[in-house]
Motif scaffolding. Structure first.
Motif, PDB file in Angstrom:
ATOM      1  N   GLU A 354      -1.196  -1.684 -10.432  1.00  0.00           N
ATOM      2  CA  GLU A 354      -0.014  -1.829  -8.804  1.00  0.00           C
ATOM      3  C   GLU A 354      -1.150  -1.025  -7.414  1.00  0.00           C
ATOM      4  O   GLU A 354      -0.183  -0.842  -6.446  1.00  0.00           O
ATOM      5  N   SER A 355      -2.243  -0.879  -7.626  1.00  0.00           N
ATOM      6  CA  SER A 355      -2.177  -0.202  -6.831  1.00  0.00           C
ATOM      7  C   SER A 355      -2.941  -0.941  -5.403  1.00  0.00           C
ATOM      8  O   SER A 355      -3.117  -1.704  -5.421  1.00  0.00           O
ATOM      9  N   SER A 356      -2.549  -0.175  -3.910  1.00  0.00           N
ATOM     10  CA  SER A 356      -3.006  -0.587  -3.204  1.00  0.00           C
ATOM     11  C   SER A 356      -3.789  -0.918  -3.160  1.00  0.00           C
ATOM     12  O   SER A 356      -4.612  -1.703  -1.647  1.00  0.00           O
ATOM     13  N   LEU A 357      -5.044  -0.172  -2.900  1.00  0.00           N
ATOM     14  CA  LEU A 357      -6.666  -0.315  -3.202  1.00  0.00           C
ATOM     15  C   LEU A 357      -6.781  -1.327  -3.712  1.00  0.00           C
ATOM     16  O   LEU A 357      -8.692  -1.918  -3.564  1.00  0.00           O
ATOM     17  N   LYS A 580      -0.354  -0.618   2.408  1.00  0.00           N
ATOM     18  CA  LYS A 580       0.670   0.468   2.145  1.00  0.00           C
ATOM     19  C   LYS A 580       0.487   1.710   3.626  1.00  0.00           C
ATOM     20  O   LYS A 580      -0.019   1.911   4.898  1.00  0.00           O
ATOM     21  N   CYS A 581       1.881   2.523   3.199  1.00  0.00           N
ATOM     22  CA  CYS A 581       2.704   3.448   4.010  1.00  0.00           C
ATOM     23  C   CYS A 581       3.218   4.533   3.092  1.00  0.00           C
ATOM     24  O   CYS A 581       4.602   4.390   2.829  1.00  0.00           O
ATOM     25  N   LEU A 582       2.811   5.352   3.470  1.00  0.00           N
ATOM     26  CA  LEU A 582       3.382   6.454   3.644  1.00  0.00           C
ATOM     27  C   LEU A 582       3.804   7.569   4.182  1.00  0.00           C
ATOM     28  O   LEU A 582       3.385   7.733   4.927  1.00  0.00           O
ATOM     29  N   THR A 583       5.568   8.227   4.062  1.00  0.00           N
ATOM     30  CA  THR A 583       6.191   9.213   4.545  1.00  0.00           C
ATOM     31  C   THR A 583       6.411  10.335   4.182  1.00  0.00           C
ATOM     32  O   THR A 583       6.436  10.397   3.400  1.00  0.00           O
ATOM     33  N   ASN A 617      -4.831   6.188  -5.220  1.00  0.00           N
ATOM     34  CA  ASN A 617      -4.987   5.230  -5.935  1.00  0.00           C
ATOM     35  C   ASN A 617      -3.388   4.503  -6.461  1.00  0.00           C
ATOM     36  O   ASN A 617      -2.623   3.821  -6.813  1.00  0.00           O
ATOM     37  N   ARG A 618      -2.225   5.796  -6.816  1.00  0.00           N
ATOM     38  CA  ARG A 618      -0.822   5.702  -7.226  1.00  0.00           C
ATOM     39  C   ARG A 618       0.093   5.278  -5.881  1.00  0.00           C
ATOM     40  O   ARG A 618       1.150   5.205  -5.915  1.00  0.00           O
TER      41      ARG A 618
END
Length: 774
Positions: A354-357, A580-583, A617-618
């Motif tokens: 399920e990795s966004s990479l 992907k978006c990380l906050t 990756n995660r």
């Protein structure tokens, strides 16, 4: 020591009767042992005599029933506060009042007298690598470097503190000297061959102690520290009474190497161990934690060198007639460095399902207009007047005739000559680039960022006038200017294939450019981001766009389509898609990631002075380093090497951070610890950047004193100071293909520096071309 008498004990046999030494008529105020491994010498001082004792000779005389006697080397010199042997035990430095005496250790002789300090002397130490150099400290808050051969002052420091200096110590391995004051401050200076000292770093025991406790993970440690502060009620100083190196030798492949750069500091309330490379407190041992010692405040310290992986400390109490003998094992210190499992820029496993990479961008096939009706049959017509048809010409009898008189293309020779300036392999043993080669004035605005292309032939400059400059790496010819941003450009990045590049600006937009068009192929703006794009780059072998805006870290898939419709030429055919978006909790001020090979790690710095490690990756925050620097980090740089150089795999886990007023720090991703600091450059208000050379041996940093500084990555003191810049040096960049350094200033000027080896190579190449026949 007890009044006028001295007792000599043996550490090996504590039950043995101590050796009594008598001979002084007044109270003994200072003692010191010799430094040679031969006969053990002891020098003691009182207001009437200064005596040197041979311990073994005195022990034999006592066993024979005789009175132990020493050699008087000085008389009536006043109250002595400090004694020190030289490293050959031939001379003794005596501090009495504001006068320094250099005495012979074998006879009654005054070799040299020095009285240039404005206050009483506190210490004096001989230089271990130069027998004629001695350093003195005084209550006038300065230290002086004396040349005993010429009897002259080589260097006099500025007033370092508001409190008197107490002690001085030499580090022979790095050729540094460290001096400490009564208020717990320490200054580390480098001592070059001309003895003109340069400040390397400044430390404060109280500040280091507070940072150390804040970084502790247990609540009990912080509670104990709070209790320690509330007990005193008033913040007390931590005088630097004694210093010693606690670096030890370890065996690695039958070779002896030093395993650390630790400094033991004896103060009034305990023992502090400081890691000099990072200027951070490693651990502290307080007297209050060991009630069995019966010492609450120390009056003096004596520290032995490291022997058999341990150190011995002799501590005397300040208020009571009590002396304690302490032992510290190096294994205890090493255990404090053991931490949990760290990270690496190299992936240890393939991407998860399920990795966004693993995301892919579905490209739309171009739609062609459908023709009405079928294709009509057209007759085949031969035109006799069309010469290209070949039907009217006679058949050729000779199919191929080679040209033997053709000359070589001069342009190809010129191209080969130009490509000779770039080396095939980056020389791993080349000197640092310090020789000025050329300069270029690009604009009247600041050069905020620089980046070389992967082959080292081109350079991108992000300017303060909202433009992007593309120039040759030699700074020759007319550069190409790309405009479109409305505010200063703060980030530029080349793609790995060097076909396109991106620029990010304070106008909350990102643009991707190509070589053959003055218009961007991709424009990411129009309220896509609520805050300015602080950092942006290509990521994961050019598969993604990685950027930070506000507290969010964005990962975009993209496709650059350089074809254009003449009718709808302003319609963007390239596409981008959010993967992907990380906050994070605070705004991201800088980020960095490896693009030259697959790596899951992304490093981001926050406005809360932290460094965050993201695992793409995660798709989560893997770890964080709180309070990494005293201010928010404005620049983070990884050791990325280049395709022209080779480094050890572990060296790619090193990265740099820069912060205003806090210098440059080097970190190790495997342990998430700071491993060295660089503070010689001046950085008080502007975001000066730093860079690592492709060979991994040098670090360059901008500075506000119109200079650029080049450091050896293994030492905290600078190697070279590149002067004659017209303004603050904001940005620096190393050429990935050849030993060159490019600097950009606040007033829009570029300066190119090359190493001495590259300069000799270019001269030799020019000589060969001049001597070759035309």
């Amino acid at each position: 020591m007890e009044g006028k008498n001295m007792f000599i004990y043996s550490n090996m046999d504590k039950d043995n009767k101590p050796l009594l030494l008598t001979g002084h008529h007044g109270e003994i105020s200072a003692m010191t042992f010799g430094k040679l491994n031969g006969p053990v010498l002891l020098c003691s001082a009182s207001p009437d005599y200064i005596i040197v004792w041979d311990i073994e000779l005195c022990r034999r005389r006592t066993q024979e029933g005789k009175v132990a006697a020493g050699t008087v080397i000085g008389t009536l010199l006043g109250e002595v506060v400090h004694l020190s042997f030289c490293f050959s035990d031939e001379r003794v430095a005596v501090c009495s009042g504001s006068t320094l005496y250099i005495l012979s250790s074998k006879r009654h002789e005054v070799i040299f007298t020095f009285t240039n300090h404005l206050g009483p002397l506190t210490s004096a130490e001989f230089c271990p690598w130069n027998k004629d150099i001695l350093v003195t400290t005084s209550e006038d808050r300065t230290f002086k470097v004396l040349d005993l051969k010429t009897e002259a002052v080589c260097y006099q420091s500025f007033v370092l503190s508001g409190s008197p200096l107490l002690s001085v110590f030499f580090l022979e391995e790095n050729r540094h000297l460290i001096t400490g004051s009564t208020d717990g401050q320490l200054w580390c200076f480098s001592v070059p061959d001309d003895n003109k000292c340069h400040l390397v770093t400044k430390m404060d025991l109280q500040k280091m102690e507070k940072r150390h406790v804040q970084h502790q993970g247990t609540v009990s440690d912080q509670a104990g520290f709070t209790e320690h502060l509330t007990e005193d009620k008033v913040e007390t100083s931590k005088p630097v009474l004694k210093m010693a190196s606690c670096s030890s030798l370890i065996d690695t492949n039958n070779e002896h190497k030093r395993d650390n750069s630790w400094l033991c500091i004896g103060s009034s309330d305990g023992l502090y161990v400081v890691e000099l490379a990072t200027s951070e407190l490693l651990t502290a041992f307080y007297f209050k934690d060991y009630p069995i010692l019966s010492i609450s405040m120390a009056g003096s310290w004596s520290i032995s060198p490291v022997w058999n992986d341990s150190m011995v400390f002799l501590v005397s109490s300040l208020f009571t007639p009590c002396v304690a003998l302490l032992e510290l094992r190096m294994c205890v210190l090493r255990s404090t460095l053991v931490c949990g499992e760290g990270f690496s820029v190299f992936p240890s496993s393939p991407p998860v399902f399920e990795s966004s990479l693993s995301a892919e961008l579905k490209r739309k096939e171009p739609e062609y207009p459908k023709k009405k009706g079928g294709i009509k049959e057209q007759p085949l017509v031969f035109h006799s007047k069309v010469k290209s048809s070949g039907y009217t010409s006679a058949p050729r009898s000779t199919m191929f005739s080679p040209k033997t008189n053709i000359q070589k293309n001069p342009s190809s020779k010129k191209a080969n000559k130009n490509t000779g300036s770039l080396l095939r392999d980056y020389p791993a043993d080349s000197a640092a680039p310090t020789i000025p080669q050329t300069h270029l004035s690009v604009a009247k605005k600041a050069v905020h960022c620089l980046q070389y292309s992967g082959d080292g032939k081109q350079i991108l400059c992000g300017l303060g006038d909202s433009s992007v400059l593309l120039s040759k790496s030699s700074l020759t010819g007319n550069p190409t200017v790309y405009t479109g941003h409305d505010k200063p450009v703060g980030s530029v990045s080349w793609s790995l294939n060097r076909q396109w590049w991106l620029s990010a600006s304070e106008d909350r937009s990102l643009r991707i450019w190509t070589h053959d068009s003055p218009e961007p192929a991709i424009i990411m703006g129009d309220s896509m981001f609520s805050k300015p794009v602080r950092s942006a780059q290509f990521y994961y072998l050019d598969k993604f766009l990685l950027l930070a805006s506000g507290p969010s870290l964005y990962l975009y898939l993209y496709n650059v389509d350089i074809t254009r419709d003449n009718i709808k030429r302003y319609q963007q055919r390239s596409v981008v898609k959010l993967a992907k978006c990380l906050t994070s909790a605070t705004d991201i001020t800088a980020l960095s990631a490896i693009n030259d090979f697959f790596s899951y790690i992304v490093l981001a710095c926050g406005s809360d002075r932290s460094i965050k490690v993201f695992d793409m990756n995660r798709g989560c925050l893997a770890s964080a380093i709180p309070d990494a620097q005293s201010r928010a980090v404005h620049c983070i740089t990884q050791n990325k090497g280049s395709m022209f150089s080779t480094q050890a795999p572990d060296s790619y886990n090193l990265f740099l951070t820069s912060a205003v007023t806090d210098g440059v720090k080097m970190w190790d991703l495997r342990s998430l610890r700071c491993v060295r600091r660089y503070e010689n450059h001046l950085n008080r208000c502007h975001p000066c950047t730093a860079a690592i050379s492709p060979c991994g041996r040098f670090i360059a940093s901008g500075s506000e004193d119109n200079c650029a500084y080049v450091y050896d990555i293994r030492s905290s003191s600078y190697l070279h100071k590149l002067q004659k810049h017209s303004d603050t040096v904001l940005s620096v960049a190393f050429n990935p293909a050849t030993p060159q350094l490019l600097t950009g200033t606040m007033d829009g000027k570029l300066r190119l520096f090359q190493s001495s080896s590259a300069a000799r190579l270019s001269l030799d190449t020019s000589a060969v071309h001049m001597a070759s026949p035309k």
